[in-house]
Write a protein that holds these residues in place. Structure first.
Motif, PDB file in Angstrom:
ATOM      1  N   GLY A   1      24.938  37.062 -21.954  1.00 26.35           N
ATOM      2  CA  GLY A   1      24.516  36.070 -20.982  1.00 26.35           C
ATOM      3  C   GLY A   1      24.232  36.654 -19.607  1.00 26.35           C
ATOM      4  N   GLU A   2      24.656  37.885 -19.334  1.00 26.62           N
ATOM      5  CA  GLU A   2      24.407  38.457 -18.016  1.00 26.62           C
ATOM      6  C   GLU A   2      23.297  39.494 -18.025  1.00 26.62           C
ATOM      7  OE1 GLU A   2      27.640  39.780 -15.673  1.00 26.62           O
ATOM      8  OE2 GLU A   2      28.836  38.017 -16.128  1.00 26.62           O
ATOM      9  N   GLY A   3      23.212  40.323 -19.036  1.00 29.86           N
ATOM     10  CA  GLY A   3      22.173  41.352 -19.076  1.00 29.86           C
ATOM     11  C   GLY A   3      20.870  40.750 -19.571  1.00 29.86           C
ATOM     12  N   GLU A   4      19.915  41.589 -19.761  1.00 32.93           N
ATOM     13  CA  GLU A   4      18.651  41.147 -20.344  1.00 32.93           C
ATOM     14  C   GLU A   4      18.916  40.856 -21.816  1.00 32.93           C
ATOM     15  OE1 GLU A   4      14.782  40.006 -20.428  1.00 32.93           O
ATOM     16  OE2 GLU A   4      16.019  40.515 -18.715  1.00 32.93           O
TER      17      GLU A   4
ATOM     18  N   HIS B   1      14.666  42.867 -31.182  1.00 29.46           N
ATOM     19  CA  HIS B   1      13.785  43.931 -30.694  1.00 29.46           C
ATOM     20  C   HIS B   1      13.259  43.594 -29.306  1.00 29.46           C
ATOM     21  CE1 HIS B   1      13.601  44.471 -35.111  1.00 29.46           C
ATOM     22  NE2 HIS B   1      13.662  45.743 -34.759  1.00 29.46           N
ATOM     23  N   ARG B   2      13.052  44.603 -28.513  1.00 25.96           N
ATOM     24  CA  ARG B   2      12.462  44.403 -27.190  1.00 25.96           C
ATOM     25  C   ARG B   2      10.979  44.057 -27.362  1.00 25.96           C
ATOM     26  NH1 ARG B   2      15.741  44.774 -23.245  1.00 25.96           N
ATOM     27  NH2 ARG B   2      17.549  46.099 -23.388  1.00 25.96           N
ATOM     28  N   SER B   3      10.392  43.576 -26.306  1.00 23.65           N
ATOM     29  CA  SER B   3       8.996  43.156 -26.343  1.00 23.65           C
ATOM     30  C   SER B   3       8.062  44.343 -26.578  1.00 23.65           C
ATOM     31  CB  SER B   3       8.621  42.485 -25.028  1.00 23.65           C
ATOM     32  OG  SER B   3       8.521  43.448 -24.001  1.00 23.65           O
ATOM     33  N   ALA B   4       6.848  44.023 -26.968  1.00 23.16           N
ATOM     34  CA  ALA B   4       5.826  45.052 -27.151  1.00 23.16           C
ATOM     35  C   ALA B   4       5.545  45.763 -25.831  1.00 23.16           C
ATOM     36  CB  ALA B   4       4.548  44.427 -27.704  1.00 23.16           C
TER      37      ALA B   4
ATOM     38  N   GLY C   1       8.205  48.293 -25.394  1.00 24.74           N
ATOM     39  CA  GLY C   1       7.927  49.384 -26.332  1.00 24.74           C
ATOM     40  C   GLY C   1       6.823  50.285 -25.818  1.00 24.74           C
ATOM     41  N   PHE C   2       5.784  49.681 -25.231  1.00 28.02           N
ATOM     42  CA  PHE C   2       4.667  50.430 -24.666  1.00 28.02           C
ATOM     43  C   PHE C   2       5.129  51.287 -23.481  1.00 28.02           C
ATOM     44  CE2 PHE C   2       1.278  50.627 -21.447  1.00 28.02           C
ATOM     45  CZ  PHE C   2       0.318  51.321 -22.159  1.00 28.02           C
ATOM     46  N   MET C   3       6.019  50.733 -22.647  1.00 24.56           N
ATOM     47  CA  MET C   3       6.467  51.429 -21.445  1.00 24.56           C
ATOM     48  C   MET C   3       7.546  52.478 -21.712  1.00 24.56           C
ATOM     49  SD  MET C   3       6.743  48.494 -18.587  1.00 24.56           S
ATOM     50  CE  MET C   3       5.377  48.177 -17.525  1.00 24.56           C
ATOM     51  N   ALA C   4       8.198  52.414 -22.854  1.00 25.73           N
ATOM     52  CA  ALA C   4       9.314  53.325 -23.144  1.00 25.73           C
ATOM     53  C   ALA C   4       8.878  54.778 -22.981  1.00 25.73           C
ATOM     54  CB  ALA C   4       9.853  53.082 -24.543  1.00 25.73           C
TER      55      ALA C   4
ATOM     56  N   LEU D   1      12.695  47.640 -14.602  1.00 25.48           N
ATOM     57  CA  LEU D   1      13.917  48.389 -14.876  1.00 25.48           C
ATOM     58  C   LEU D   1      14.947  47.568 -15.648  1.00 25.48           C
ATOM     59  CD1 LEU D   1      14.414  50.393 -11.568  1.00 25.48           C
ATOM     60  CD2 LEU D   1      13.580  51.234 -13.773  1.00 25.48           C
ATOM     61  N   ARG D   2      15.019  46.277 -15.367  1.00 22.56           N
ATOM     62  CA  ARG D   2      15.997  45.437 -16.064  1.00 22.56           C
ATOM     63  C   ARG D   2      15.560  45.125 -17.495  1.00 22.56           C
ATOM     64  NH1 ARG D   2      16.389  39.998 -16.070  1.00 22.56           N
ATOM     65  NH2 ARG D   2      15.098  39.804 -14.210  1.00 22.56           N
ATOM     66  N   ALA D   3      14.296  44.815 -17.671  1.00 23.51           N
ATOM     67  CA  ALA D   3      13.811  44.417 -18.995  1.00 23.51           C
ATOM     68  C   ALA D   3      13.466  45.609 -19.876  1.00 23.51           C
ATOM     69  CB  ALA D   3      12.585  43.514 -18.855  1.00 23.51           C
ATOM     70  N   CYS D   4      13.070  46.712 -19.269  1.00 21.09           N
ATOM     71  CA  CYS D   4      12.606  47.880 -20.016  1.00 21.09           C
ATOM     72  C   CYS D   4      13.332  49.135 -19.533  1.00 21.09           C
ATOM     73  CB  CYS D   4      11.096  48.051 -19.837  1.00 21.09           C
ATOM     74  SG  CYS D   4      10.112  46.590 -20.214  1.00 21.09           S
TER      75      CYS D   4
END
Length: 191
Positions: free
Chosen positions: A11-14, A21-24, A27-30, A52-55
Motif C-alpha cells: 500500500g505504500e510503494g509502487e 509485472h511492471r508496465s511495458a 520494461g522499455f526503460m529498464a 524513479l518510483r515506478a521504474c
C-alpha cells in the motif's frame, strides 16, 4: 538492479499490476539512461519522481541544468539544493533514501548548440543515453520575445540535432507548454 530501491509495506510503494509485472513502459526503460531538460521545474521534478518510483530499474537520469544567473550556483549545487530536496520526492525518499544517486547533474543550456554541454559531458551522453525527455521551456508571459524564441523554439532545433547524434536513441519525448485563456478572456491561465 534497483540501486537500493525496495518496496516498503503493501500500500505504500509502487504497486504492481494484478499480473505481477511492471508496465511495458518500465520494461522499455529498464537499464536505459535518460537525458532530461527542464528538471528543475515543476513538471521535470514530477517526471523524475514518477520514473524513479515506478521504474526503479531505469538507468541514470542525466539532468541538464544551467548555471543560475542570479546566484551563480552550478548544476551539481542546484541539483542538490533545488531538485533533490523538493517535497515532490518525499514519498520516494521514504521508499528509497538514496534515490538521488541515479540523478546526474550535467551543466548546460538549451539555448546553445549541443545544449552547451562540455565535450566530456556530451561524450558521456552520446555513449549512454537512449531516452530523451525535453521539458525545458519558459512559461513567463512577459518574457522578451527573443529570449522566448531561443528557449522555446531554438532549443527544439538543438534537441533534434543532439538526438540525431545519439547512437543508442530509442525515444525522444518533447513536452510542450500551452497557455489557455478562459472564454471571454481573463488571462488567468488554467482552463
Amino acid at each position: 538492479g534497483t540501486g537500493g530501491y525496495r518496496r516498503v509495506v503493501e500500500g505504500e510503494g509502487e504497486e504492481l499490476p494484478a499480473n505481477g509485472h511492471r508496465s511495458a513502459v518500465c520494461g522499455f526503460m529498464a537499464g536505459r539512461d535518460i537525458l532530461l531538460t527542464g528538471g528543475t521545474g515543476f513538471l521535470g521534478k514530477v517526471l523524475i519522481e514518477r520514473v524513479l518510483r515506478a521504474c526503479p530499474d531505469v538507468g541514470r537520469i542525466f539532468l541538464l541544468i544551467r548555471v543560475s544567473k542570479k546566484s551563480g550556483k552550478g548544476a551539481r549545487q542546484r541539483l542538490e539544493e533545488e531538485v533533490l530536496t523538493s517535497s515532490c520526492f518525499d514519498r520516494l525518499r521514504k521508499m528509497w533514501p538514496n534515490f538521488g544517486s541515479k540523478v546526474i547533474a550535467v551543466e548546460g543550456d538549451v539555448q546553445l548548440r549541443w545544449f552547451g554541454m562540455s565535450h566530456r559531458d556530451l561524450d558521456s551522453v552520446r555513449e549512454r543515453v537512449s531516452i530523451v525527455f525535453h521539458c525545458a521551456a519558459t512559461v513567463k508571459f512577459n518574457e522578451h520575445l527573443t529570449t522566448a524564441l531561443r528557449i522555446n523554439v531554438d532549443a527544439v532545433r538543438h534537441l533534434a540535432e543532439l538526438a540525431r547524434s545519439l547512437p543508442l536513441l530509442a525515444a525522444t519525448v518533447h513536452v510542450s507548454t500551452a497557455y489557455v485563456s478562459p472564454p471571454g478572456g481573463g488571462g488567468g491561465g488554467g482552463g
